[in-house]
Design an enzyme around this catalytic site. Structure first.
Site, PDB file in Angstrom:
ATOM      1  N   LYS A 229       0.843  -1.195   0.000  1.00 20.44           N
ATOM      2  CA  LYS A 229       0.000   0.000   0.000  1.00 20.44           C
ATOM      3  C   LYS A 229       0.879   1.245   0.000  1.00 20.44           C
ATOM      4  CE  LYS A 229      -1.803   2.565   3.135  1.00 20.44           C
ATOM      5  NZ  LYS A 229      -1.627   3.871   2.474  1.00 20.44           N
TER       6      LYS A 229
ATOM      7  N   GLY B 233       7.156   4.367   8.263  1.00 17.03           N
ATOM      8  CA  GLY B 233       6.296   5.520   8.496  1.00 17.03           C
ATOM      9  C   GLY B 233       6.532   6.059   9.887  1.00 17.03           C
ATOM     10  N   SER B 234       5.498   6.654  10.459  1.00 13.74           N
ATOM     11  CA  SER B 234       5.674   7.324  11.740  1.00 13.74           C
ATOM     12  C   SER B 234       5.745   6.331  12.897  1.00 13.74           C
ATOM     13  CB  SER B 234       4.521   8.295  11.963  1.00 13.74           C
ATOM     14  OG  SER B 234       3.312   7.586  11.962  1.00 13.74           O
ATOM     15  N   THR B 235       6.388   6.753  13.970  1.00 17.32           N
ATOM     16  CA  THR B 235       6.529   5.913  15.160  1.00 17.32           C
ATOM     17  C   THR B 235       5.150   5.603  15.744  1.00 17.32           C
ATOM     18  OG1 THR B 235       8.728   6.780  15.591  1.00 17.32           O
ATOM     19  CG2 THR B 235       7.570   5.850  17.471  1.00 17.32           C
ATOM     20  N   GLU B 236       4.262   6.592  15.680  1.00 17.70           N
ATOM     21  CA  GLU B 236       2.923   6.411  16.244  1.00 17.70           C
ATOM     22  C   GLU B 236       2.165   5.262  15.555  1.00 17.70           C
ATOM     23  OE1 GLU B 236       0.818   9.984  15.518  1.00 17.70           O
ATOM     24  OE2 GLU B 236      -1.049   9.198  16.361  1.00 17.70           O
TER      25      GLU B 236
ATOM     26  N   GLY C 244       3.549   2.916  13.714  1.00 17.84           N
ATOM     27  CA  GLY C 244       4.332   1.707  13.952  1.00 17.84           C
ATOM     28  C   GLY C 244       3.950   1.045  15.260  1.00 17.84           C
TER      29      GLY C 244
ATOM     30  N   GLU D  42      10.356   0.497  10.236  1.00 10.17           N
ATOM     31  CA  GLU D  42      11.338   1.569   9.977  1.00 10.17           C
ATOM     32  C   GLU D  42      10.612   2.861  10.306  1.00 10.17           C
ATOM     33  OE1 GLU D  42      14.397   1.235   8.784  1.00 10.17           O
ATOM     34  OE2 GLU D  42      14.463  -0.696   7.748  1.00 10.17           O
TER      35      GLU D  42
ATOM     36  N   CYS E 258      13.768  10.340   7.045  1.00  6.16           N
ATOM     37  CA  CYS E 258      13.748   9.823   8.415  1.00  6.16           C
ATOM     38  C   CYS E 258      15.123   9.893   9.061  1.00  6.16           C
ATOM     39  CB  CYS E 258      13.234   8.399   8.413  1.00  6.16           C
ATOM     40  SG  CYS E 258      14.018   7.427   7.143  1.00  6.16           S
TER      41      CYS E 258
ATOM     42  N   GLU F 119      10.646  15.080  15.828  1.00  2.00           N
ATOM     43  CA  GLU F 119      10.960  14.989  14.409  1.00  2.00           C
ATOM     44  C   GLU F 119      10.101  15.998  13.646  1.00  2.00           C
ATOM     45  OE1 GLU F 119       9.629  11.502  12.195  1.00  2.00           O
ATOM     46  OE2 GLU F 119      11.613  11.399  11.295  1.00  2.00           O
TER      47      GLU F 119
HETATM   48  P1  NAD Z   1       2.398   7.654   8.562  1.00  2.00           P
HETATM   49  O1  NAD Z   1       2.856   6.681   9.571  1.00  2.00           O
HETATM   50  O2  NAD Z   1       1.219   8.480   8.875  1.00  2.00           O
HETATM   51  O3  NAD Z   1       2.054   6.920   7.188  1.00  2.00           O
HETATM   52  C1  NAD Z   1       2.891   5.957   6.624  1.00  2.00           C
HETATM   53  C2  NAD Z   1       2.037   4.952   5.903  1.00  2.00           C
HETATM   54  O4  NAD Z   1       1.227   4.271   6.852  1.00  2.00           O
HETATM   55  C3  NAD Z   1       1.061   5.552   4.886  1.00  2.00           C
HETATM   56  O5  NAD Z   1       0.987   4.686   3.777  1.00  2.00           O
HETATM   57  C4  NAD Z   1      -0.251   5.569   5.647  1.00  2.00           C
HETATM   58  O6  NAD Z   1      -1.385   5.517   4.822  1.00  2.00           O
HETATM   59  C5  NAD Z   1      -0.139   4.320   6.472  1.00  2.00           C
HETATM   60  N1  NAD Z   1      -0.950   4.297   7.680  1.00  2.00           N
HETATM   61  C6  NAD Z   1      -1.465   5.345   8.390  1.00  2.00           C
HETATM   62  N2  NAD Z   1      -2.149   4.887   9.462  1.00  2.00           N
HETATM   63  C7  NAD Z   1      -2.055   3.539   9.441  1.00  2.00           C
HETATM   64  C8  NAD Z   1      -2.537   2.496  10.305  1.00  2.00           C
HETATM   65  N3  NAD Z   1      -3.234   2.763  11.392  1.00  2.00           N
HETATM   66  N4  NAD Z   1      -2.231   1.218   9.998  1.00  2.00           N
HETATM   67  C9  NAD Z   1      -1.478   0.922   8.902  1.00  2.00           C
HETATM   68  N5  NAD Z   1      -1.021   1.856   8.048  1.00  2.00           N
HETATM   69  C10 NAD Z   1      -1.296   3.154   8.320  1.00  2.00           C
HETATM   70  O7  NAD Z   1       3.662   8.509   8.246  1.00  2.00           O
HETATM   71  P2  NAD Z   1       3.849   9.603   7.127  1.00  2.00           P
HETATM   72  O8  NAD Z   1       3.421  10.903   7.687  1.00  2.00           O
HETATM   73  O9  NAD Z   1       3.238   9.167   5.871  1.00  2.00           O
HETATM   74  O10 NAD Z   1       5.432   9.520   6.918  1.00  2.00           O
HETATM   75  C11 NAD Z   1       6.324  10.250   7.670  1.00  2.00           C
HETATM   76  C12 NAD Z   1       6.953   9.403   8.757  1.00  2.00           C
HETATM   77  O11 NAD Z   1       7.584   8.238   8.222  1.00  2.00           O
HETATM   78  C13 NAD Z   1       8.029  10.144   9.481  1.00  2.00           C
HETATM   79  O12 NAD Z   1       7.829  10.038  10.870  1.00  2.00           O
HETATM   80  C14 NAD Z   1       9.329   9.441   9.066  1.00  2.00           C
HETATM   81  O13 NAD Z   1      10.348   9.483   9.976  1.00  2.00           O
HETATM   82  C15 NAD Z   1       8.885   8.081   8.796  1.00  2.00           C
HETATM   83  N6  NAD Z   1       9.776   7.434   7.840  1.00  2.00           N
HETATM   84  C16 NAD Z   1      10.678   6.504   8.292  1.00  2.00           C
HETATM   85  C17 NAD Z   1      11.550   5.883   7.415  1.00  2.00           C
HETATM   86  C18 NAD Z   1      12.547   4.854   7.870  1.00  2.00           C
HETATM   87  O14 NAD Z   1      13.139   4.192   7.042  1.00  2.00           O
HETATM   88  N7  NAD Z   1      12.785   4.671   9.134  1.00  2.00           N
HETATM   89  C19 NAD Z   1      11.493   6.192   6.062  1.00  2.00           C
HETATM   90  C20 NAD Z   1      10.585   7.125   5.631  1.00  2.00           C
HETATM   91  C21 NAD Z   1       9.721   7.725   6.544  1.00  2.00           C
END
Ligand code: NAD
Length: 476
Positions: free
Chosen positions: A182, A234-237, A239, A256, A290, A387
């Site tokens: 996704k 994606g975000s820590t929250e 995750g 990640e 990130c 962040e």
């Molecule tokens: P996000 O966590 O909101 O979204 C990331 C993905 O998760 C999107 O595809 C989103 O649709 C999906 N998502 C949202 N809620 C979900 C849920 N409850 N269950 C499953 N999937 C869900 O983050 P963002 O705002 O899109 O991205 C920015 C964040 O990602 C930053 O905090 C950044 O540090 C992190 N990031 C980390 C890495 C890494 O390799 N460590 C790489 C890129 C981004």
């Protein structure tokens, strides 16, 4: 000052963007079972680029089933055969790289210079690299006959849409898994174009499935009982939420997440090189990285010299049209992300840090934020702890290497760090003390498919890239 004439890349190179898009399931482009559609915009103009489907639970169900059906035959192929498909995909990506780079810039807002020279070459390199592993898995140190995990659910963010797709799909396929991926809701277009490439490469149906939608679709996919492995960036929250959902199940998980990396400059570092590394560390990809070097730690004795040089360099950064080949800093990916950056930058000022940006004219439409640096930052300020995920640098100082280590590690994150010094022994000493998954010395933001990447603490667990990246997709 020397002025640049505009050097626009052709928007037409992105090819035709369908006005309405469904999912890619079982090798076909299919409509959603639901009626809801989302829109993706060009963040540099706010123009709507396309509509795409909000994936429903039923769509997820169909995609997981397609991946399950494809798993038996795909995993039974000899590794060399799977490798051929990956090599083919890698070559098609190279052939179509201009098209993909332009499409990525339009959908994400990042400069064409970066999509063309960084993202796309790395995407192809990942597929080439893991294609090479497909027939050598027994030599990867995971036993004589390592087996795939099964169906992998993969959820990725918007900051490196195609590159994150490559990080997830290439190792999964090389090891014999099938996937449902996704993409993020603000950047679905290159993942859908990648689905076309899977067809062009003749990839067996159902090996790769792409379901679009927002967090609701992501939640349905990662919680689906039919998946064997979840890989999330994606975000820590979010995750954390996924980890809670999967606790006590047999589904494997790698995460990640975010970061707040320290970029540490000692007084013996070559200042001009360090300044280039600082700029690359925080302004590359608008700071939507990130592992961005968002906390600059400068040795007190060279603070003024480094800041003066840095400000001079920041004044030369060109902010604007992502498709202009001269652009250094493009558009912020979304209105929501811009609001978050503004909120944190305002908090920095309110808490007493000193804010500075070079004079730069921002376009009147679209989402923009000027490169910004905060000095007089203390460790308790929000701009030093949270962040920001934008082009905002916070500067702190230190006197001794011990103090630099303590300050660098004073964060809940642990993804990356940078060290700038002429002393090799100090680099090794620092690297052994820093709690970060990646430590760069006298460089920053260097990526290579052969190096593992991943975090400590709230930056997540599991590694992507390199031989280590195979482990997440092998039943070991
Ligand atoms: P996000 O966590 O909101 O979204 C990331 C993905 O998760 C999107 O595809 C989103 O649709 C999906 N998502 C949202 N809620 C979900 C849920 N409850 N269950 C499953 N999937 C869900 O983050 P963002 O705002 O899109 O991205 C920015 C964040 O990602 C930053 O905090 C950044 O540090 C992190 N990031 C980390 C890495 C890494 O390799 N460590 C790489 C890129 C981004």
């Amino acid at each position: 000052m020397f002025e640049y004439a505009p050097a626009p890349e052709s928007r037409a190179a992105a090819g035709e963007i369908a006005s309405s898009n469904g999912h890619f399931i079982g090798g076909e482009f299919v409509g959603s079972s639901g009626k809801e559609a989302l829109k993706t915009v060009d963040p540099s103009t706010e123009e709507v680029l396309a509509e795409f489907a909000q994936g429903t639970e039923e769509d997820v169900e169909r995609a997981v089933k397609a991946a399950r059906d494809a798993f038996g035959p795909w995993s039974a192929l000899p590794g060399a055969e799977r490798g051929k498909y990956l090599f083919r995909i890698a070559r098609i990506i190279q052939e179509r790289s201009r098209e993909l780079a332009v499409l990525e810039s339009i959908d994400n807002g990042k400069p064409i210079r970066e999509t063309r020279d960084v993202d796309l070459p790395l995407v192809a390199a990942h597929f080439f690299y893991y294609a090479g592993w497909a027939d050598k898995l027994e030599f990867a140190s995971y036993g004589p006959d390592p087996k795939p995990v099964g169906v992998a659910a993969q959820v990725i963010p918007w900051n490196f849409p195609l590159l994150m797709l490559a990080w997830k799909i290439a190792p999964a396929l090389a090891t014999g898994n099938t996937v449902v991926l996704k993409p993020a809701e603000t950047t679905p277009l290159t993942a859908l174009r990648f689905a076309e490439i899977c067809r062009q490469a003749g990839l067996p149906k159902g090996v790769v499935n792409i379901v679009t939608g927002d967090g609701r679709t992501g939640a349905a996919l990662t919680a689906h009982p039919g998946v064997d492995k979840v890989a999330f960036t994606g975000s820590t929250e979010v995750g954390r939420a996924i980890a809670r959902t999967l606790a006590g199940t047999r589904t494997r998980l790698s995460l990640e997440l975010g970061g707040k990396a320290a970029n540490i400059v000692f007084d013996d570092a070559p200042v001009d090189q360090a300044v280039e590394g600082i700029v690359d560390g925080i302004f590359f990809n608008q700071g939507h990285v990130c592992c961005a070097g968002s906390r600059l730690l400068v040795q007190e004795s060279v603070h003024d010299e480094v800041m003066e040089s840095l400000k001079r360099r920041m004044a030369t950064l060109r902010v604007g049209d992502p498709l202009d080949k001269n652009t250094d800093v493009g558009a912020i990916n979304s209105a929501a992300q811009l609001a978050r950056i503004r909120e944190l930058a305002d908090a920095g000022e309110a808490e007493g840090a000193e804010r500075w940006s070079p004079a730069c004219e921002l376009p009147s439409s679209g989402y923009w934020f000027a490169p910004t640096v905060f000095t007089n930052v203390s460790a308790t300020h929000r701009v030093a702890r949270e962040e920001i995920f934008g082009p905002v640098l916070s500067v702190l100082t230190f006197r001794t290497p011990e103090e630099a280590v303590a300050k660098a590690n004073n964060t809940p994150y642990g993804l990356s760090a940078g060290i700038w010094t002429e002393k090799g022994s100090r680099i090794l000493w620092m690297a052994s003390k820093l709690r970060a998954g990646v430590v760069w010395s006298n460089t920053f933001n260097k990526f290579d498919p052969t190096s593992p990447f991943g975090g400590y603490k709230e930056s997540g667990y599991g590694r992507e890239g390199g031989r280590h990246g195979l482990e997440a997709y092998l039943d070991v």
